[in-house]
Scaffold this motif. Structure first.
Motif, PDB file in Angstrom:
ATOM      1  N   MET A  67       0.805  -1.173   0.309  1.00 30.41           N
ATOM      2  CA  MET A  67      -0.316  -0.202  -0.004  1.00 30.41           C
ATOM      3  C   MET A  67       1.076   1.766  -0.029  1.00 30.41           C
ATOM      4  SD  MET A  67      -2.981   0.971   2.663  1.00 30.41           S
ATOM      5  CE  MET A  67      -1.922   0.795   4.147  1.00 30.41           C
ATOM      6  N   THR A  68       0.550   2.002  -0.872  1.00 34.08           N
ATOM      7  CA  THR A  68       1.578   3.300  -0.889  1.00 34.08           C
ATOM      8  C   THR A  68       1.285   4.650   0.478  1.00 34.08           C
ATOM      9  OG1 THR A  68       0.885   3.482  -3.024  1.00 34.08           O
ATOM     10  CG2 THR A  68       1.834   5.801  -1.835  1.00 34.08           C
ATOM     11  N   MET A  69       1.860   4.381   0.563  1.00 35.65           N
ATOM     12  CA  MET A  69       1.617   4.944   2.642  1.00 35.65           C
ATOM     13  C   MET A  69       2.292   6.636   2.162  1.00 35.65           C
ATOM     14  SD  MET A  69       1.049   5.700   5.387  1.00 35.65           S
ATOM     15  CE  MET A  69       0.561   3.184   5.738  1.00 35.65           C
ATOM     16  N   PHE A  70       1.041   7.703   1.813  1.00 33.31           N
ATOM     17  CA  PHE A  70       1.498   8.753   1.707  1.00 33.31           C
ATOM     18  C   PHE A  70       1.263   9.514   2.868  1.00 33.31           C
ATOM     19  CE2 PHE A  70      -1.080   7.664  -1.976  1.00 33.31           C
ATOM     20  CZ  PHE A  70      -0.516   8.226  -2.687  1.00 33.31           C
ATOM     21  N   ALA A 106       5.338 -14.440   2.326  1.00 39.65           N
ATOM     22  CA  ALA A 106       4.629 -13.692   2.029  1.00 39.65           C
ATOM     23  C   ALA A 106       4.846 -12.549   0.899  1.00 39.65           C
ATOM     24  CB  ALA A 106       5.322 -12.728   3.221  1.00 39.65           C
ATOM     25  N   PRO A 107       4.725 -11.649   1.009  1.00 41.58           N
ATOM     26  CA  PRO A 107       4.542 -10.765  -0.265  1.00 41.58           C
ATOM     27  C   PRO A 107       6.341  -9.670  -0.119  1.00 41.58           C
ATOM     28  CG  PRO A 107       2.571  -9.678   0.250  1.00 41.58           C
ATOM     29  CD  PRO A 107       2.896 -11.603   1.586  1.00 41.58           C
ATOM     30  N   SER A 108       6.605  -9.723  -0.881  1.00 39.43           N
ATOM     31  CA  SER A 108       7.633  -9.025  -1.711  1.00 39.43           C
ATOM     32  C   SER A 108       8.859  -8.739  -0.251  1.00 39.43           C
ATOM     33  CB  SER A 108       8.178  -8.534  -2.333  1.00 39.43           C
ATOM     34  OG  SER A 108       7.282  -7.457  -3.311  1.00 39.43           O
ATOM     35  N   GLN A 109       7.705  -7.622  -0.174  1.00 35.15           N
ATOM     36  CA  GLN A 109       7.526  -5.903   0.930  1.00 35.15           C
ATOM     37  C   GLN A 109       7.738  -7.043   2.433  1.00 35.15           C
ATOM     38  OE1 GLN A 109       3.780  -4.155   1.419  1.00 35.15           O
ATOM     39  NE2 GLN A 109       4.166  -2.860   2.478  1.00 35.15           N
ATOM     40  N   TRP A 110       7.325  -8.033   2.494  1.00 35.47           N
ATOM     41  CA  TRP A 110       7.610  -8.445   4.062  1.00 35.47           C
ATOM     42  C   TRP A 110       8.774  -9.855   4.076  1.00 35.47           C
ATOM     43  CZ3 TRP A 110       5.785  -5.643   8.003  1.00 35.47           C
ATOM     44  CH2 TRP A 110       4.353  -4.685   7.513  1.00 35.47           C
ATOM     45  N   GLY A 111       9.329  -9.951   2.362  1.00 30.56           N
ATOM     46  CA  GLY A 111       9.933 -10.723   2.686  1.00 30.56           C
ATOM     47  C   GLY A 111      10.918 -11.025   3.665  1.00 30.56           C
ATOM     48  N   ASP A 112      12.060 -10.614   3.633  1.00 30.28           N
ATOM     49  CA  ASP A 112      13.042 -10.283   4.704  1.00 30.28           C
ATOM     50  C   ASP A 112      12.257 -10.767   6.061  1.00 30.28           C
ATOM     51  OD1 ASP A 112      11.591  -8.463   5.181  1.00 30.28           O
ATOM     52  OD2 ASP A 112      14.262  -6.959   5.444  1.00 30.28           O
ATOM     53  N   LEU A 113      11.235 -10.731   6.819  1.00 35.79           N
ATOM     54  CA  LEU A 113      11.017 -11.168   7.713  1.00 35.79           C
ATOM     55  C   LEU A 113      10.036 -12.043   7.659  1.00 35.79           C
ATOM     56  CD1 LEU A 113       9.274  -7.649   8.913  1.00 35.79           C
ATOM     57  CD2 LEU A 113      11.283  -7.969   9.625  1.00 35.79           C
ATOM     58  N   ALA A 114       9.621 -13.244   6.714  1.00 31.16           N
ATOM     59  CA  ALA A 114       9.316 -14.128   6.757  1.00 31.16           C
ATOM     60  C   ALA A 114      10.142 -15.549   7.033  1.00 31.16           C
ATOM     61  CB  ALA A 114       8.979 -14.935   5.316  1.00 31.16           C
ATOM     62  N   PRO A 115       9.420 -16.150   8.447  1.00 29.85           N
ATOM     63  CA  PRO A 115       8.435 -16.289   8.199  1.00 29.85           C
ATOM     64  C   PRO A 115       8.201 -15.774   9.478  1.00 29.85           C
ATOM     65  CG  PRO A 115      10.369 -18.641   9.587  1.00 29.85           C
ATOM     66  CD  PRO A 115      10.527 -17.156   8.496  1.00 29.85           C
ATOM     67  N   TYR A 116       6.974 -14.994   9.604  1.00 31.20           N
ATOM     68  CA  TYR A 116       6.517 -14.137  10.607  1.00 31.20           C
ATOM     69  C   TYR A 116       5.025 -14.242  11.460  1.00 31.20           C
ATOM     70  CZ  TYR A 116       4.216 -11.243   7.251  1.00 31.20           C
ATOM     71  OH  TYR A 116       3.269 -10.707   6.310  1.00 31.20           O
ATOM     72  N   GLU A 161       9.104  -0.076   5.998  1.00 29.96           N
ATOM     73  CA  GLU A 161       8.976   1.069   4.595  1.00 29.96           C
ATOM     74  C   GLU A 161       9.117   0.782   3.029  1.00 29.96           C
ATOM     75  OE1 GLU A 161      13.663   1.468   5.147  1.00 29.96           O
ATOM     76  OE2 GLU A 161      13.392  -0.235   6.273  1.00 29.96           O
ATOM     77  N   GLU A 162       9.086   1.572   2.558  1.00 26.29           N
ATOM     78  CA  GLU A 162       8.113   1.884   1.201  1.00 26.29           C
ATOM     79  C   GLU A 162      10.295   2.001   0.711  1.00 26.29           C
ATOM     80  OE1 GLU A 162       5.389   3.669  -0.143  1.00 26.29           O
ATOM     81  OE2 GLU A 162       3.912   2.708  -0.430  1.00 26.29           O
ATOM     82  N   GLY A 163      10.615   0.810   0.039  1.00 28.80           N
ATOM     83  CA  GLY A 163      11.495   1.101  -0.838  1.00 28.80           C
ATOM     84  C   GLY A 163      12.760   2.121   0.219  1.00 28.80           C
ATOM     85  N   HIS A 164      13.758   2.582  -0.605  1.00 24.33           N
ATOM     86  CA  HIS A 164      14.794   3.280  -0.328  1.00 24.33           C
ATOM     87  C   HIS A 164      14.159   4.667   0.214  1.00 24.33           C
ATOM     88  CE1 HIS A 164      17.659  -0.264  -0.370  1.00 24.33           C
ATOM     89  NE2 HIS A 164      16.867  -0.291  -1.713  1.00 24.33           N
ATOM     90  N   HIS A 165      13.333   5.514  -0.254  1.00 25.96           N
ATOM     91  CA  HIS A 165      13.116   6.854  -0.570  1.00 25.96           C
ATOM     92  C   HIS A 165      11.552   7.100  -0.041  1.00 25.96           C
ATOM     93  CE1 HIS A 165      16.976   7.121  -2.111  1.00 25.96           C
ATOM     94  NE2 HIS A 165      16.332   6.607  -4.155  1.00 25.96           N
ATOM     95  N   GLY A 166      10.513   6.044   0.227  1.00 28.14           N
ATOM     96  CA  GLY A 166       9.356   5.949   1.084  1.00 28.14           C
ATOM     97  C   GLY A 166       9.721   6.531   2.224  1.00 28.14           C
TER      98      GLY A 166
END
Lengths: 287, 133
Positions: free
Chosen positions: B1-4, B65-75, B115-120
């Protein structure tokens, strides 16, 4: 008003990545406090499955039996996405997605379309083709967030929808002879059957293991193969369920999956989100 | 989800400080806070802070997990009932996923959620840890 209407649903999901599909599907869940914290659809149903197992002693075998049965039916359906049988061992040994749900507990990413013609009984008679009558329809809603639900082990929105449809139809649940239900995950089929009142809470699992919901059982469920095997083309799923009820009631189900005994009244149940909304239709063969 | 950033800002009170709304008539607390009590229509409310401990009602361990959470899986992620009766869903951190059980005591801690990528936008919020932690 029109005399004859085509109602259709269509979905194309295979052109995007698994990640994109998961993200798009997750927009049907609560974004700000559930998806934001890492919930996925299999995750939400995994939480419901764990709660159901904890409360009623539902087992891995009971979940697997839903997948085995639906794949058996789907293998007989010429338009199923996954028209092959799976064994209890294959389901139990498939990769874990979100505890306790494994990949063979989940419906897939599907392309598909379905359509029905809706008209009056008078026009249907004139057209001279087999038809079914819609006896009743109902919609029920609930919170989008699973966290806020009154129950994690049933689908309250489905109960509301079924009560409204039955009341419009002037029928009782005992009058319904078979159903297509929204088995997006194996646990969902068990929870829906218990919510609709086909079984007491905790008893849909043992009944499925005993074969009661099979094609030749006392209450056949998902003769099409369900979302699990026929496929879950999200935008087409509801109409596709109605198509299967039509085929069963008019004796036109292909490939030896015709429910024996000429059933006269069937139900379809569809839902959105993790049970945030439900729609139920009751149909009777035209005469 | 885009976090404005504006959307993230609106969520700070509940995500950073666990602020909830407690209604006068029913005495019921809602999290996230509501302006109207859906049961009574009451709008008279006070902002309260949720307790930070509770019992786990249900959970799952997300292994794919979706790639956004990938490095935390399994969570592990679950729903707890806090000591005041309100419910909250959160991800577990700092514990072995095999330790997570229905009925276990949990505590809420302030953590980085995503966090959203490196700049989000970097989104902070709450996570569960075992109560003894």
């Amino acid at each position: 008003m029109s005399d004859i209407v085509l109602a259709s649903g269509v979905e194309k999901m295979t052109d995007c990545s698994g990640d994109e599909a998961t993200a798009a599907l997750a927009t049907a869940a609560e974004q700000e406090y559930e998806v934001f914290n890492g919930a996925t659809f299999p995750g939400l149903y995994g939480m419901m499955a764990n709660a159901h197992m904890h409360q009623y002693g539902t087992t891995r075998d009971m979940l697997s039996a839903v997948a085995v049965k639906n794949h058996h039916n789907g293998a007989l359906n010429p338009v199923a996405q996954y028209p092959f049988e799976v064994s209890m061992e294959q389901v139990a040994g498939s990769v874990m997605v979100a505890d306790p749900l494994r990949i063979l507990d989940c419906s897939g990413i599907t392309d598909g379309a379905a359509a029905v013609i809706v008209t009056s009984v008078d026009v249907a008679k004139k057209l001279g083709r087999p038809y079914v009558r819609i006896l009743g329809s109902g919609v029920g809603t609930d919170t989008i967030a699973l966290t806020q639900r009154s129950s994690f082990t049933s689908i309250p929105a489905a109960k509301l929808a079924a009560e409204r449809a039955l009341s419009m139809a002037g029928r009782k649940m005992e009058d319904i002879q078979f159903a297509e239900v929204h088995d997006c995950f194996t646990i969902a089929e068990l929870m829906i059957l218990e919510t609709l009142g086909v079984y007491e809470p905790g008893e849909a699992g043992p009944a499925t293991l005993a074969g009661e919901t099979s094609l030749d059982g006392t209450f056949p469920v998902n003769s099409s193969g369900g979302l699990k095997s026929k496929g879950h083309a999200v935008g087409a799923t509801g109409v596709a369920q109605a198509v299967e009820v039509y085929k069963q009631l008019t004796g036109r189900a292909e490939g030896d999956r015709q429910i024996p005994g000429h059933p006269r009244v069937g139900m379809c149940h569809n839902m959105g989100g993790s049970g945030a909304s439900s729609v139920v239709h009751i149909m009777e063969v035209g005469s | 989800m885009t976090m404005f950033s504006s959307r993230a800002w609106r969520e700070y009170p509940q995500r950073y400080r666990l602020e909830a709304s407690k209604f006068k008539k029913s005495g019921k607390t809602y999290f996230p806070p509501r302006k109207v009590d859906p049961e009574t229509g009451d709008t008279e409310r006070e902002i309260v802070r949720l307790p930070d401990t509770g019992k786990l009602l249900t959970f799952t361990v997300i292994r794919i997990a979706p790639s956004q959470w990938g490095d935390l899986a399994p969570y592990a992620i679950g729903i707890a009932e806090l000591t005041d009766g309100t419910r909250i869903m959160a991800q577990f951190t700092d514990c072995d996923v095999e330790e997570v059980k229905i009925g276990m005591d949990v505590r809420i801690e302030f953590r980085r959620v995503q966090e959203e990528g490196h700049h989000g936008v970097i989104s902070y919020g709450y996570k569960f840890v075992p109560k003894w932690y």
